[in-house]
Design an enzyme around this catalytic site. Structure first.
Site, PDB file in Angstrom:
ATOM      1  N   THR A 346       0.835  -1.192   0.000  1.00 37.16           N
ATOM      2  CA  THR A 346       0.000   0.000   0.000  1.00 37.16           C
ATOM      3  C   THR A 346       0.871   1.243   0.000  1.00 37.16           C
ATOM      4  O   THR A 346       2.047   1.203   0.350  1.00 37.16           O
ATOM      5  CB  THR A 346      -0.890   0.070   1.257  1.00 37.16           C
ATOM      6  OG1 THR A 346      -0.063   0.310   2.409  1.00 37.16           O
ATOM      7  CG2 THR A 346      -1.697  -1.184   1.452  1.00 37.16           C
ATOM      8  N   ASP A 347       0.294   2.363  -0.377  1.00 38.23           N
ATOM      9  CA  ASP A 347       0.874   3.653  -0.032  1.00 38.23           C
ATOM     10  C   ASP A 347       0.710   3.818   1.490  1.00 38.23           C
ATOM     11  O   ASP A 347       0.075   2.988   2.152  1.00 38.23           O
ATOM     12  CB  ASP A 347       0.154   4.758  -0.795  1.00 38.23           C
ATOM     13  CG  ASP A 347       0.991   6.034  -0.926  1.00 38.23           C
ATOM     14  OD1 ASP A 347       2.052   6.123  -0.282  1.00 38.23           O
ATOM     15  OD2 ASP A 347       0.579   6.934  -1.682  1.00 38.23           O
ATOM     16  N   SER A 348       1.298   4.838   2.043  1.00 35.07           N
ATOM     17  CA  SER A 348       1.257   5.014   3.495  1.00 35.07           C
ATOM     18  C   SER A 348      -0.172   4.976   4.027  1.00 35.07           C
ATOM     19  O   SER A 348      -1.041   5.727   3.574  1.00 35.07           O
ATOM     20  CB  SER A 348       1.891   6.346   3.884  1.00 35.07           C
ATOM     21  OG  SER A 348       1.641   6.635   5.243  1.00 35.07           O
TER      22      SER A 348
END
Length: 417
Positions: A346-348
């Site tokens: 995932t992105d953050s």
């Protein structure tokens, strides 16, 4: 005239890179300072215990083999407890593990923290990185502790795209020039230049001890009001896709794993996912024609990671869930349709688009249900970790589903670190 100016700049960047590599190679190996905070000094003095001899291994450890067979991967996964496997699913900031304000060294406190939570990797930011010697020692100690505790190398990660996203290049402690914005690289039309830029970045990161760079940016900056204009290689897939492919090769030759981001492509969205949800009204056919092409190019070059962004695409998924939590995007589109067999991250999960969508204890569960392998920097690590354990206990997530991602993580670590 633009072409000539761009090529002059190319020569300057690569020349600076060669000088920077020489400067890094000649740096002294003095001890780094004790772990510090810009809000006060935190004691985490590196351990004085003697290092293991090459023949000594922690209980249950497997010696990484560049050609590790699947049976070895399965054996390692079978030897791990559920808690150890779930911890491997997270890459986090060092402070999320140790609890210090700003971590700049790794010693006994880091070792103890990793014993309690043997996460799969750590992502560092500019505040953690003071100079060459301090960074090399911090990363070396962290890797050694991780291997001793879990029998697995750690993903030691950084965001180093160049331009506005650069933690080392341009940082005065390292003597390495910032390579500049990728929009300028794309404007040259020279894929060899893009390759050399990525190889240069990978080379200095590998020397410092990093093994994962969350780059290249595979987004297409086709919204003049978007936030990706300087970070993207350009406004069309014809420009971006070959640049992304070249950089995947460059990072590999520079010695680090890389990640194409932010699937399925956030360059056309208005707004910033750091602040809240972002949307695209495009259909699947429309993104196949443009946004997906740079990711397909990266996959063809065997990109190790693909990072899924927090873009909501209601005309594809039928709801407003961010892509990072959508099985239609993660599993159906990326894993099955595009055939990506590497690690999906995932992105953050500390960004507003994620935290506005879910409570802290669900920020690990929902991406894993969607098919993600690694959850990046959840807002509350302990809550997200416990949430996954609770989901397994309730049957919402099966241990077989956890094993599927852990097997990919272990395989990547055995074969590529």
């Amino acid at each position: 005239m633009l072409r000539n100016a761009s090529m002059t700049r190319r020569d300057a960047v690569i020349s600076a890179g060669a000088l920077a590599a020489l400067a890094l190679a000649g740096c002294s190996q003095e001890k780094a300072p004790a772990e510090q905070s810009n809000q006060g000094v935190v004691s985490d003095v590196p351990s004085t215990e003697p290092e293991d001899t090459p023949s000594a291994e922690p209980d249950g450890a497997l010696q990484p083999d560049p050609e590790a067979p699947v049976s070895e991967v399965d054996e390692k996964v079978a030897s791990m407890t559920l808690e150890q496997k779930v911890a491997q699913l997270f890459i986090v900031r060092p402070e999320a593990v140790t609890g210090v304000s700003v971590q700049t060294a790794a010693g006994d406190a880091t070792r103890t923290a990793l014993e309690q939570m043997p996460v799969g990797g750590i992502c560092y930011f500019a505040a953690n990185l003071l100079d060459t010697d301090q960074t090399r020692e911090m990363l070396s100690n962290t890797m050694r502790y991780g291997e001793e505790i879990s029998g697995l190398p750690m993903f030691l990660c950084v965001d180093e795209e160049g331009g506005t996203v650069s933690r080392v290049g341009g940082n005065p402690g390292f003597g390495v020039d910032n390579v500049g914005d990728m929009c300028d690289v794309g404007a040259t039309g020279d894929t060899e230049y893009a390759y050399e830029v990525a190889k240069h970045i990978g080379t200095y990161l590998e020397y410092l001890g990093f093994n994962v760079d969350f780059a290249p940016d595979a987004d297409i900056a086709n919204n003049p009001n978007g936030t990706m204009g300087r970070r993207s290689f350009g406004a069309t897939a014809d420009v971006v896709a070959p640049m992304v492919a070249a950089q995947v090769r460059g990072f590999a030759d520079g010695g680090v794993l890389c990640s194409a981001k932010h699937f399925p492509g956030i360059g056309g969205a208005a707004g910033d996912s750091h602040d809240g949800r972002i949307y695209s009204e495009k259909t699947l056919d429309e993104i196949r024609a443009e946004e997906l092409r740079p990711f397909e190019a990266a996959i063809e070059e065997d990109v190790p990671f693909v990072m899924v962004g927090h873009l909501s695409v209601p005309n594809i998924t039928g709801d407003n869930d961010p892509a990072s939590m959508s099985s239609e995007i993660v599993t159906d589109l990326l894993r099955n349709d595009l055939g990506f067999q590497g690690l999906i991250i995932t992105d953050s999960m500390g960004m507003g688009a994620a935290t506005d969508s879910l409570p802290a204890e669900r920020l690990g569960v929902e991406p894993l249900k969607a098919g993600v392998d690694i959850v990046l920097m959840p807002a509350d690590l302990q809550a997200a970790y416990q949430g996954v354990l609770d989901a397994v206990a309730s049957g919402e997530l099966t241990e077989e589903r956890i094993d599927e991602s852990v097997r990919r993580i272990v395989k990547t670590k055995f074969e590529r670190l």
